[in-house]
Design an enzyme around this catalytic site. Structure first.
Site, mmCIF file in Angstrom:
data_model
loop_
_atom_site.group_PDB
_atom_site.id
_atom_site.type_symbol
_atom_site.label_atom_id
_atom_site.label_comp_id
_atom_site.label_asym_id
_atom_site.label_seq_id
_atom_site.Cartn_x
_atom_site.Cartn_y
_atom_site.Cartn_z
ATOM 1 N N GLY A 77 58.424 -16.542 -12.003
ATOM 2 C CA GLY A 77 59.108 -16.679 -13.278
ATOM 3 C C GLY A 77 59.994 -15.479 -13.557
ATOM 4 O O GLY A 77 59.867 -14.416 -12.935
ATOM 5 N N CYS A 78 60.889 -15.663 -14.495
ATOM 6 C CA CYS A 78 61.867 -14.620 -14.803
ATOM 7 C C CYS A 78 61.210 -13.394 -15.431
ATOM 8 O O CYS A 78 61.451 -12.264 -14.997
ATOM 9 C CB CYS A 78 62.950 -15.174 -15.719
ATOM 10 S SG CYS A 78 62.338 -16.048 -17.174
#
Lengths: 348, 348, 348, 348
Positions: free
Chosen positions: B149-150
């Protein structure tokens, strides 16, 4: 084999964009970069985005001897400064691409719009006007290039095919354009502050913006020989975005029988094979060109009011500035014109 | 020699960013791109920025047979969808990089944070967790990658060097992060509207954001073996920009004698040689990483309150998404890890 | 003494702005507010900015009986919806101000621009066209008001003084306008997403925007009687800000001897005493009118190209929408026209 | 009856916001406004948004005699300047509300955070610390007010109810806050440029932001008497919006048995009857408070990590500045505290 480049005035946005583009250019190495007011500063401190490319390199104070023998020097000085330094630079370097405004217009037109006499008129003849898609032959025929303004590039790419075909009248042309705030550069001014420009939009430079002269020059250049000089009312607008220009141009038809389909065909024909001009049917978006060297154009014929409507979008710092400068350098250096440049934008 | 890639779910922002990055990748060709709800649409109509790269190509409807034999398939499907399609895709393609959230966590942790049982737990073992700088050995040891994920990427890169050194406590860690709106994807929701997000800032997902589990997983992965499981209170914030994440992390020291200088040295040592991690002394700016695969990090020791402060900035769609996915694909395919990627950002 | 108001369609941006303005109106109380798709929702949940004014009040489902006897009903329904409900509303309430587009144009012009027959042509005569500064006498002579569009208000205030003086030609008028994204309402669409509209600018609705008919109607209304019908090429642009419209209008002179000074004098004379029209010498900024009911205007005569240039800026949701609606309601109800309204904007 | 006000330093954003708010204040008239570097300039030229309120009025050069006898003088001078002028101003005017930072802290704390000795320590005792909801009794007991900083107001309103209840530990408090760019004022600096701040987010002032001292002061003020001094690690962030602050605060529980429901009840109880504090269940949005004097707050208890999470949103120029200054002036002058102020925000 690698060609050597210098950037004079590398601390402003145009200079930084040259540093960015040339960092990815496979044939050109930046061997010199100066920035008068920032001499001694690390490039990475001025633009942390460039850290991986330039590490601990610093900007030099300008020194004409330092550019001696370079294959190409990009000059990104404020208006008026290029004129003072240019004799020394052209004497030292093989080619110059001047990103500023000083060598784009004949001396008399320059004086008319800039309100002062040109300081180096004897050099003007060495500079072509580097609007690549309209002046390519002239560019390769002279040693140096005066890179066009941001607004003139978008506007001229949108209108030139109709002017060159004799389809629009040379007078009565209205160009309204919107620009992102980076067009004002990194210099400090109240109008450039975030809190002023954000949630705001406004026209500026009413009737007197100097890019008017360039648009008229470029359209006159392609106009049918017998025509009157082209005359444009140009109104620029500041809108809250970093980069991007959208030009919305209207002109009166000079011939009958125009339709939207014919206008679109004319654009496609005129720009066929151009790697950086993208003709589409939808209104061009600034974002489509973001960080790319593309110009997106379209057109309409409004039969109801009898008006030709032509629109263009570009990134003011790339095709409207440093990207076109690299395109010009590629031409001067005999490289493929697209070398180090991309027509792919950043979305979203 | 060119390797073949497919993109499943190419119409969203992660998919579009893959299309953009792979268009400039010298070794990988996109030979297939699907987009369920946009099947049949021209890529250039969905993203006019990609016109020059994809011309009249259209998105296909998803068909597992179409990815048979491809060297790598990038899966950019909404959460939950990957689980359903993945058995067919992994059976057909050589390698898969799943950009979504479905294969990042063990089944029990997945169920805890996502509130539902995992639908393809038998596949989990084939996927490494693709946070490259922390899991490189594991990535090359498995056929497929679950791209992180970012938020976890930025947070973990900032904190991992201190956790792995045993310098910070595994509990009491607070991560506050700000993200641009593109992190919400191209799906329609009121909160994603311009008029809602602009001139606004807000925390969201209080205490329950699923990326918490990834941050804890990555930090536990590097923590000294005898330690307690890492526990993080993660609060994401939505701020009005398109791209970019800045993570501001605080942790309690587990050792005495910490100073800012030691923390910075530790970051430099830990990330030496990493092409996409840039250690600096200034607070990292989102813009420095814009459109690049870089993560910028720094740290401070606040002696007054006895707190380790670590900060990171990245582009959520690149290093926080599609860029790291390409980095992972490069690893899987035996290409240089930096192939087709840049650490240079777009400023301004 | 307090007058009673209802808002039909209170959940959209125009409705919310009515709720905001009327919460500060000293003579009008909102006793009813409906929002079809949000019936039952707390106003404060839809617009937390309104919490202090509306507490736990919820939106009702629309019910014509609920507006019976109200002094004024503001209708902020999507285009097409007003026509269906209006007979019931006008039968029940004393006055109606329709913020939508359904009662602004004669039936034939409506059909021409909206592409469908009007569903309630028999009601049109009860509605004045509520562009206050140009139609004040007509407004007080009819029971109901069709509140003008946002673009027509700015454009007409800029051009009307020159048209009414016979100084500009009725054809060849070009209006380019920029609008903030709130003009698209709170409805979900890709183009309204933050990530699409931000860092972007684009023209839209080329040649066909329905506000064209209103601009032509308003300018024809003030034009010298013997003249040809006014014809306008109107091109709207979407720019990244929440609120605000700037209109840049060009017209050909119909008389000789025009100068900028004469144009400015004409504006000052025409708008003397108008509380919401501010004539200035600088290009008007959108921000100057933010959240206010003011329109800022200026003009230039470009002697070089022989063009009249007129500019206006307003807040599209206030003077271009709900603010003018309140101004109209004040007129209908015999209140001071400025009651509950301000010409002071929010800067920065 | 009307009370007379002066504004010293009216050309900056805080001064302009005072001009805006007082233009709508029913009991206070601005009879004097100075702006050193802009003396002689028309207010309407500096802020066209104020044209309708101030017409051709110009800013004066500062002159202490000009404020003699005024009921209240608002001082909005840069940090350091107030100290120099204050003796003359307090001698001349009835009341002073100093919007700057010079009289908020005891002399020793001031010196510690500002790095220089206070120049007018003898005046400090005449100034209360004007965080209204926490210091109301003290404010009415002294002649003058030092208006709090923007960050301290939001942070303290969020945390004070838990500190005063003894529910949180005085150490280990972490405050992360995001601010719009107007917080940097109208002064020129590269970091305040649109092209720098837009599409960007960054922490700044790591560990050393002077507002830390105010947050600690306000929380210590309400803390149980026997407790240790409150200690806060405060990290401010710049985000691309004009106005607005969101503070995200974490603290360790000092008691057992906390739940989100209890925290929310405590907030409701503590702020019951406060006209400008709005307690809600959703994460507060900056936009909800835009251009209003409201602070929106909420809280959570994260049982998993054992952390109290408290959040607040406000407009930095209103409740975080000029609005609270007017609220303080109302208190000093015996007016209703809400006079001329609104808790309704501008959305969208």
């Amino acid at each position: 084999m690698s060609l050597s480049a210098g950037i004079v005035g590398a601390s402003g946005y145009m200079g930084a964009e040259l540093l960015r583009l040339l960092a990815g250019h496979p044939e050109i190495d930046v061997v010199y970069a100066s920035g008068e007011s920032n001499a001694g500063a690390r490039i990475a401190d001025l633009y942390p985005s460039l850290t991986s490319a330039y590490g601990d390199r610093t900007l030099a104070a300008f020194d004409a001897e330092a550019v001696a023998g370079l294959d190409v020097v990009f000059c990104a000085l404020p208006h008026g400064e290029s004129q003072k330094q240019m004799a020394a630079i052209t004497a030292a370097a093989r080619h110059v691409v001047d990103v500023g405004a000083d060598f784009r217009l004949p001396a008399d037109v320059y004086e008319q719009w800039y309100g002062e006499a040109h300081q180096a008129p004897e050099l003007l003849d060495e500079f072509s006007y580097g609007m690549v898609e309209l002046y390519r032959a002239d560019i390769t025929g002279r040693p140096h290039v005066a890179n066009p303004g941001c607004y003139p590039t978008a506007s001229s790419i949108a209108l030139a095919p109709f002017m060159s075909a004799g389809w629009i009248e040379p007078t009565g042309i209205v160009v309204n354009a919107m620009s992102g705030v980076s067009g004002r550069g990194r210099g400090l001014s109240t109008i450039s502050l975030y809190s002023e420009a954000n949630e705001n939009a406004m026209a500026y430079g009413l009737m007197t913006h100097r890019h008017t002269a360039e648009i008229e020059q470029a359209l006159t250049h392609v106009a049918p020989p017998a025509g009157a000089p082209v005359q444009v009312l140009f109104t620029p607008h500041l809108v809250p975005m970093n980069r991007g220009i959208v030009a919305t141009c209207t002109a009166r038809p000079a011939v009958s029988g125009l339709t939207t389909a014919r206008l679109l065909d004319r654009l496609r024909e005129a720009w066929a094979g151009e790697p950086f001009v993208i003709v589409g049917e939808n209104p061009p978006q600034a974002k489509a060109a973001l960080a790319s060297n593309a110009v997106h154009v379209t057109a309409r014929y409004d039969a109801r009011t009898g008006t030709v409507l032509a629109l263009a979008a570009e990134d003011n710092l790339v095709k409207g500035g440093s990207g076109q400068a690299v395109q010009n350098a590629n031409l001067l250096l005999g490289l493929p014109e697209t070398c180090g440049l991309s027509a792919i934008g950043i979305m979203p």
